[in-house]
Write a protein that holds these residues in place. Structure first.
Motif, PDB file in Angstrom:
ATOM      1  N   ASP A  53       9.645   7.215  -1.772  1.00 17.86           N
ATOM      2  CA  ASP A  53       8.616   7.630  -0.825  1.00 17.86           C
ATOM      3  C   ASP A  53       7.460   8.558  -1.304  1.00 17.86           C
ATOM      4  OD1 ASP A  53      10.235   9.937  -1.450  1.00 17.86           O
ATOM      5  OD2 ASP A  53      10.865  10.006   0.637  1.00 17.86           O
ATOM      6  N   LYS A  54       7.582   8.917  -2.524  1.00 19.34           N
ATOM      7  CA  LYS A  54       6.536   9.501  -3.388  1.00 19.34           C
ATOM      8  C   LYS A  54       6.413  11.206  -2.686  1.00 19.34           C
ATOM      9  CE  LYS A  54       3.548   5.861  -4.684  1.00 19.34           C
ATOM     10  NZ  LYS A  54       2.133   5.445  -4.656  1.00 19.34           N
ATOM     11  N   LYS A  55       7.663  11.600  -1.922  1.00 24.56           N
ATOM     12  CA  LYS A  55       7.905  12.741  -1.431  1.00 24.56           C
ATOM     13  C   LYS A  55       8.951  13.582  -1.738  1.00 24.56           C
ATOM     14  CE  LYS A  55       5.243  11.793   2.622  1.00 24.56           C
ATOM     15  NZ  LYS A  55       5.227  11.769   4.312  1.00 24.56           N
ATOM     16  N   THR A  56      10.012  12.890  -1.963  1.00 19.51           N
ATOM     17  CA  THR A  56      11.455  13.356  -1.957  1.00 19.51           C
ATOM     18  C   THR A  56      11.844  13.536  -3.725  1.00 19.51           C
ATOM     19  OG1 THR A  56      12.218  12.369   0.049  1.00 19.51           O
ATOM     20  CG2 THR A  56      13.803  13.228  -1.897  1.00 19.51           C
ATOM     21  N   THR A  72      13.469  19.936  -0.170  1.00 20.88           N
ATOM     22  CA  THR A  72      13.565  18.422   0.107  1.00 20.88           C
ATOM     23  C   THR A  72      14.231  17.680  -1.070  1.00 20.88           C
ATOM     24  OG1 THR A  72      11.245  17.769  -0.657  1.00 20.88           O
ATOM     25  CG2 THR A  72      11.622  18.336   1.564  1.00 20.88           C
TER      26      THR A  72
END
Length: 614
Positions: free
Chosen positions: A354-357, A416
């Motif tokens: 997701d390129k965030k976590t 996160t």
């Protein structure tokens, strides 16, 4: 001519005005100190970031509390001094002075006294602020260069606040004086005290007073179940219970002692008890307020001094003192830190699809070898305790377990982030930079704090720079670092410690001098009674002993109830402080020494008035 008469009157009441002046000076000095610390921008420069921001908020709260008590004090003190000079003003009117002239006179007197007290208080406050701010900065481990206790905006607002208070008092004095007839002014000292003789109601009121106090004390002690309700229950029951106790219970005790012929027949006990009965009836509201203020003042000092224990509690919450990310030889502050033990662990970070976590990968074998520790918090009867636990591979199988949360806090302070345990072979195959973490335990955290903080800050900057370098833009939380926790808690604790101490001293000075004014305001009317006793043969030593006992009762009764309020009220802070009764003898000793001083001054002034030979 009128001003000459006024100055003559002020001179005759010089000792009374000195007491008022000293209380106002102390209040304005402490108010100025709080304003300086809360407003001065020098505390926001250089290395002073979050620590003094919180401390400034604490002192801002102190300004509000001090402002409220100053208003109450000026109201009481002003009314007492006005009552003592009403006869003088009545004489001036009988000699032909116009009401408007007398109004201007009392208006000017009140403003001049307030202005002089405020100016002197500010001068003293400048020196006190210089000393207190340096001690406070030293406790917080901060540095300030070329700081002075002189701050013009604080001077301005202190003058404005107290002059406004005295302006309102002067307007009220003028209005009250002009509306009072000359006959009432002359006969001010001869007004009788009305006694209530309904014995049934007094018994009911006494029982209700004790019962309400008991309910209030229970509410404070049972904070764990009642939560915020305990404050409201305690406030109303203790306030009303205190009034009923002074209006009936203590009065009933005096009546009971007077009914004992054997007790009252010795020396002047019957006269002293009679005086005390009249006093308690006339002073009911005042003594109730003083007992509550006494409890607040003593409680403020006691709790304030014990806030330092929060720092010790915060140190227990983290096992490791320093967490170094990819330590280098450039960590110059490391040589100034006395390291007791060092634990090392490697891990890697990759970004999820997701390129965030961020996903933190840890070798299972590395977890087993490093034997990482963390502090487990538990609560019993609203009291917090800490125990040390070891992170194992088994405890990490559940991703929502406490061990997983604690390990993530050590390895990657990203809210996160997610943890993933892998084998040695899988770990080596991961295409990501290896991160080395050194966890240090030092010998004395407080003594080494300045170097520890510099070391931790350098490590944090290095971690942020590495993340930016590899394109990992994560929000970072530094709350898990012991140095940041210590800085945050120590700023709050030190602020409350100083605020509690100085607020307590200011409260004590005001409440004691208020009681002093009330006692002295009735001295002129008591003079004839002591003169009659002296004429019929009472020895001067017995008369002085009677005065000491009577005034002692008036000082001891509110203080005793205030002490009981504090002892039960401290139960409320058990959920916040590890031991709110720790070193309780220190504030009690300070308080009673100052309170005794005010009692001795009151006795001396009262004796000088009523036993003065014409």
């Amino acid at each position: 001519m009128l001003w000459k008469l006024s100055f003559t009157g002020l001179k005759s009441r010089f000792k009374d005005y000195v007491v008022l002046f000293s209380g106002l000076t102390l209040a304005s000095a402490i108010f100025y100190m709080f304003m300086t610390i809360a407003l001065n921008p020098a505390f926001l420069k250089g290395s002073l970031s979050i620590a003094f921001v919180i401390t400034k908020l604490v002192f801002a709260l102190g300004i509000v509390l001090l402002g409220i008590i100053s208003l109450v004090y000026i109201t009481y003190a002003n009314s007492f001094l006005l009552s003592m000079r009403k006869k003088d003003y009545g004489v001036y009117m009988m000699l032909g002075a116009r009401n408007s002239k007398i109004g201007k006179l009392i208006f000017s007197e009140t403003l001049i006294i307030g202005f002089l007290a405020s100016v002197l208080g500010i001068v003293i406050g400048i020196f006190v602020t210089q000393i207190v701010s340096q001690i406070l900065v030293s406790q917080l481990g901060l540095q300030i260069h070329k700081y002075l206790g002189f701050y013009l905006p604080a001077i301005f607002w202190t003058l404005v606040f107290f002059i406004v208070l005295f302006l309102l008092a002067a307007i009220w004095n003028r209005h009250k004086l002009i509306k009072t007839s000359v006959l009432d002014l002359i006969n001010e000292d001869q007004k009788p005290v009305k006694l209530h003789h309904n014995k049934v109601w007094k018994i009911i009121e006494a029982i209700m007073g004790i019962a309400l106090l008991a309910v209030g004390y229970w509410a404070m002690a049972d904070y764990g179940d009642l939560k915020t309700k305990s404050l409201w229950i305690g406030f109303f029951t203790i306030v009303i219970g205190s009034y009923f106790t002074f209006d009936s219970f203590f009065t009933s005790l005096v009546i009971l002692l007077r009914s004992n012929k054997k007790f009252k027949s010795k020396k002047l006990r019957s006269f002293t008890l009679g005086q005390l009965q009249f006093r308690l009836t006339d002073y009911t509201k005042l003594l109730s307020v003083i007992s509550l203020l006494f409890a607040l003042a003593l409680g403020a000092i006691t709790v304030g001094l014990n806030f330092n224990n929060l720092v010790d509690s915060s140190l227990k919450s983290s096992y490791y003192d320093v967490m170094l990310y990819n330590p280098t030889k450039s960590d110059a502050n490391l040589k100034h830190v006395s390291v007791r033990n060092k634990t090392t662990i490697d891990y890697k970070i990759k970004i999820a699809q997701d390129k965030k976590t961020p996903i933190v990968y840890v070798n299972k074998q590395s977890i087993a070898n490093s034997q990482l520790k963390y502090q487990h918090m538990s609560q019993k009867k609203n009291r917090t305790s800490w125990s040390t636990k070891t992170i194992t591979v088994k405890s990490l199988k559940n991703p929502d377990s406490e061990a997983s949360y604690q390990l993530l806090g050590l390895l990657a302070p990203f809210p996160t982030a997610k943890l993933k345990l892998v084998s040695e072979q899988t770990y080596q195959a991961l295409k990501s930079k290896n991160i080395k973490l050194e966890l240090l335990e030092v010998n004395n955290f407080r003594q080494n704090f300045n170097n520890i903080e510099k070391l931790q800050n350098a490590s944090n900057k290095r971690m942020v720079a590495d993340l930016d370098k590899y394109g990992m833009d994560f929000s970072i939380s530094f709350n898990n670092f012991k140095a940041d926790q210590y800085r945050l808690v120590s700023s709050v604790a030190s602020g409350f410690e100083f605020m509690g101490f100085f607020l307590g001293i200011a409260f004590l000075a005001m409440l004691a001098s208020t009681l002093m004014f009330k006692v002295l305001s009735g001295a002129a009317s008591d003079k004839i009674r002591y003169k009659m006793l002296w004429k019929i043969g009472a020895r001067m030593s017995i008369l002085k002993a009677s005065i000491r006992h009577e005034i002692a009762a008036l000082f001891v009764l509110p203080a005793s109830l205030g002490v009981v309020d504090v002892l039960f009220g401290l139960q409320f802070f058990k959920s916040l402080l590890e031991d709110p009764y720790d070193k309780i003898w220190i504030p009690f000793t300070i308080f009673f020494a100052l309170y005794l001083l005010y009692y001795l001054i009151t006795v001396k002034l009262y004796q000088d008035i009523v036993l003065k030979k014409d």
